[in-house]
Scaffold this active site. Sequence first.
Site, PDB file in Angstrom:
ATOM      1  CG  ASN A  11      -1.408   1.117   1.244  1.00 23.10           C
ATOM      2  OD1 ASN A  11      -1.453   1.954   1.125  1.00 23.10           O
ATOM      3  ND2 ASN A  11      -3.262   0.798   1.950  1.00 23.10           N
ATOM      4  CE  LYS A  14      -1.621  -0.801   5.723  1.00 23.38           C
ATOM      5  NZ  LYS A  14      -1.528  -1.753   6.455  1.00 23.38           N
ATOM      6  CG  ASP A  65      -2.898  -6.142   9.577  1.00 30.11           C
ATOM      7  OD1 ASP A  65      -3.237  -6.028   8.599  1.00 30.11           O
ATOM      8  OD2 ASP A  65      -3.604  -7.243  10.056  1.00 30.11           O
ATOM      9  CG  PHE A 139      -4.536   5.229   1.954  1.00 24.63           C
ATOM     10  CD1 PHE A 139      -4.888   3.948   2.284  1.00 24.63           C
ATOM     11  CD2 PHE A 139      -3.885   6.014   2.855  1.00 24.63           C
ATOM     12  CE1 PHE A 139      -4.264   3.619   3.956  1.00 24.63           C
ATOM     13  CE2 PHE A 139      -3.056   5.771   3.698  1.00 24.63           C
ATOM     14  CZ  PHE A 139      -3.493   4.649   4.522  1.00 24.63           C
ATOM     15  CE1 TYR A 141     -13.864   0.760   4.511  1.00 21.77           C
ATOM     16  CE2 TYR A 141     -11.201   0.403   4.986  1.00 21.77           C
ATOM     17  CZ  TYR A 141     -12.433  -0.321   4.827  1.00 21.77           C
ATOM     18  OH  TYR A 141     -13.046  -1.918   3.897  1.00 21.77           O
ATOM     19  CE  LYS A 162      -4.597   8.665   7.591  1.00 24.38           C
ATOM     20  NZ  LYS A 162      -4.611   7.702   6.209  1.00 24.38           N
ATOM     21  NE  ARG A 168      -0.223   3.689   8.375  1.00 26.00           N
ATOM     22  CZ  ARG A 168      -1.767   3.809   7.571  1.00 26.00           C
ATOM     23  NH1 ARG A 168      -1.868   5.077   7.251  1.00 26.00           N
ATOM     24  NH2 ARG A 168      -2.484   2.970   7.435  1.00 26.00           N
TER      25      ARG A 168
HETATM   26  P1  ITT Z   1       0.046  -4.164   3.199  1.00 27.98           P
HETATM   27  O1  ITT Z   1       0.305  -4.284   2.114  1.00 27.98           O
HETATM   28  O2  ITT Z   1       0.148  -3.474   4.290  1.00 27.98           O
HETATM   29  O3  ITT Z   1      -1.028  -4.869   3.964  1.00 27.98           O
HETATM   30  P2  ITT Z   1      -3.354  -3.035   2.545  1.00 27.98           P
HETATM   31  O4  ITT Z   1      -3.875  -1.914   2.167  1.00 27.98           O
HETATM   32  O5  ITT Z   1      -4.192  -4.615   2.836  1.00 27.98           O
HETATM   33  O6  ITT Z   1      -1.846  -2.981   2.700  1.00 27.98           O
HETATM   34  P3  ITT Z   1      -4.325  -3.593   5.217  1.00 27.98           P
HETATM   35  O7  ITT Z   1      -4.282  -4.862   5.549  1.00 27.98           O
HETATM   36  O8  ITT Z   1      -3.622  -2.516   6.562  1.00 27.98           O
HETATM   37  O9  ITT Z   1      -2.867  -2.945   4.627  1.00 27.98           O
HETATM   38  O10 ITT Z   1      -5.479  -2.206   5.784  1.00 27.98           O
HETATM   39  C1  ITT Z   1      -6.886  -2.564   5.551  1.00 27.98           C
HETATM   40  C2  ITT Z   1      -7.955  -2.240   4.729  1.00 27.98           C
HETATM   41  O11 ITT Z   1      -7.930  -0.458   5.503  1.00 27.98           O
HETATM   42  C3  ITT Z   1      -7.186  -1.179   3.542  1.00 27.98           C
HETATM   43  O12 ITT Z   1      -7.886  -1.231   3.083  1.00 27.98           O
HETATM   44  C4  ITT Z   1      -6.518   0.102   3.641  1.00 27.98           C
HETATM   45  O13 ITT Z   1      -6.700   1.246   2.399  1.00 27.98           O
HETATM   46  C5  ITT Z   1      -7.382   0.441   5.059  1.00 27.98           C
HETATM   47  N1  ITT Z   1      -6.709   1.921   5.328  1.00 27.98           N
HETATM   48  C6  ITT Z   1      -5.480   1.021   6.631  1.00 27.98           C
HETATM   49  N2  ITT Z   1      -5.273   2.322   7.496  1.00 27.98           N
HETATM   50  C7  ITT Z   1      -6.395   3.093   6.433  1.00 27.98           C
HETATM   51  C8  ITT Z   1      -6.267   4.272   6.611  1.00 27.98           C
HETATM   52  O14 ITT Z   1      -4.763   5.381   7.161  1.00 27.98           O
HETATM   53  N3  ITT Z   1      -7.124   5.595   6.002  1.00 27.98           N
HETATM   54  C9  ITT Z   1      -8.049   4.722   5.234  1.00 27.98           C
HETATM   55  N4  ITT Z   1      -8.133   3.311   5.088  1.00 27.98           N
HETATM   56  C10 ITT Z   1      -6.825   2.830   5.122  1.00 27.98           C
END
Ligand code: ITT
Length: 187
Positions: A11, A14, A65, A139, A141, A162, A168
Site C-alpha cells: 500500500n 501507508k 496491519d 487513501f 476509508y 492526518k 498510524r
Molecule cells: P498491506 O500490504 O500493508 O497489508 P493493505 O492495504 O492490505 O496493505 P491493511 O490490510 O493493513 O493494508 O489495511 C486494511 C484496509 O484498511 C485497506 O483497505 C486500507 O486501505 C484501509 N486502511 C488502512 N489504513 C488506513 C488509513 O489510514 N486510512 C484509510 N484507510 C486505511
Amino acid sequence: MSQKIYFVTGNPGKYAEMRDLLTGFDLRRKAVSYPEVQADDLEAVARFGLRWLQDRVEPPFMLEDAGLFIDALHGFPGVYSAYVFATLGNRGILRLLEDVENRRACFRSVVGLYDGEIHIFSGECRGTLAGEERGSQGFGYDPLFIPEGSALTFAQMTPAEKSARSHRGRAAQNLLAHLEQAGTGGG
Ligand code: ITT
C-alpha cells in the site's frame, strides 16, 4: 548515516505516511506480499506475517496491519478491512450504514518490527463516519472517517494533519520511542 528499515507493504499510501513519520530513518518500501492469516485480531496477523518474512527479508524490517472497526457493525470490517474495501468500497460501507444512527468507529494500527526479535506497537483513533464521501487526500476509508475533535474527514486533511491524530501516527510514535531507546536512531 541513518538506519535503513524495510517496510513490507503493498500500500503506497501507508508507506508515504510512515516515511514522513519516521524522519531520521531510511525507510525503504518492500512490496513483497505475505500471507494474511485468518485471525480475529490485528496483532495475530502482524505476528504471523513477521514470522513468515523472517527468513525472506533482511532485518530490520516492519509491516503494519490496520483496520476500521465500526461500532454499529460489531467491529466489522476489522481484520477484513482490506477485503471489504476491495469488494464493497466506501459506497458499500455507506449502504450498510444507511439509516444507522450510531456512526462511531475506530481505526486501529498494529506495527510489527523484526530486528532479531519481534516487537509490536499499536495505535488507535476514534471517530465517526460521515454520511457521504468527503475529500480527496489519503487513501482507503479516509473520505468517510472523521476523527474525534475534528469536523473534517482524514481525506480533507493534509498528510501531516492526518498523521498528528491517526492510528498510524500513534503506532509510529511508539515505534520511534523503541528505536530511539534501542539506539538504532537515525541522524
Ligand atoms: P498491506 O500490504 O500493508 O497489508 P493493505 O492495504 O492490505 O496493505 P491493511 O490490510 O493493513 O493494508 O489495511 C486494511 C484496509 O484498511 C485497506 O483497505 C486500507 O486501505 C484501509 N486502511 C488502512 N489504513 C488506513 C488509513 O489510514 N486510512 C484509510 N484507510 C486505511
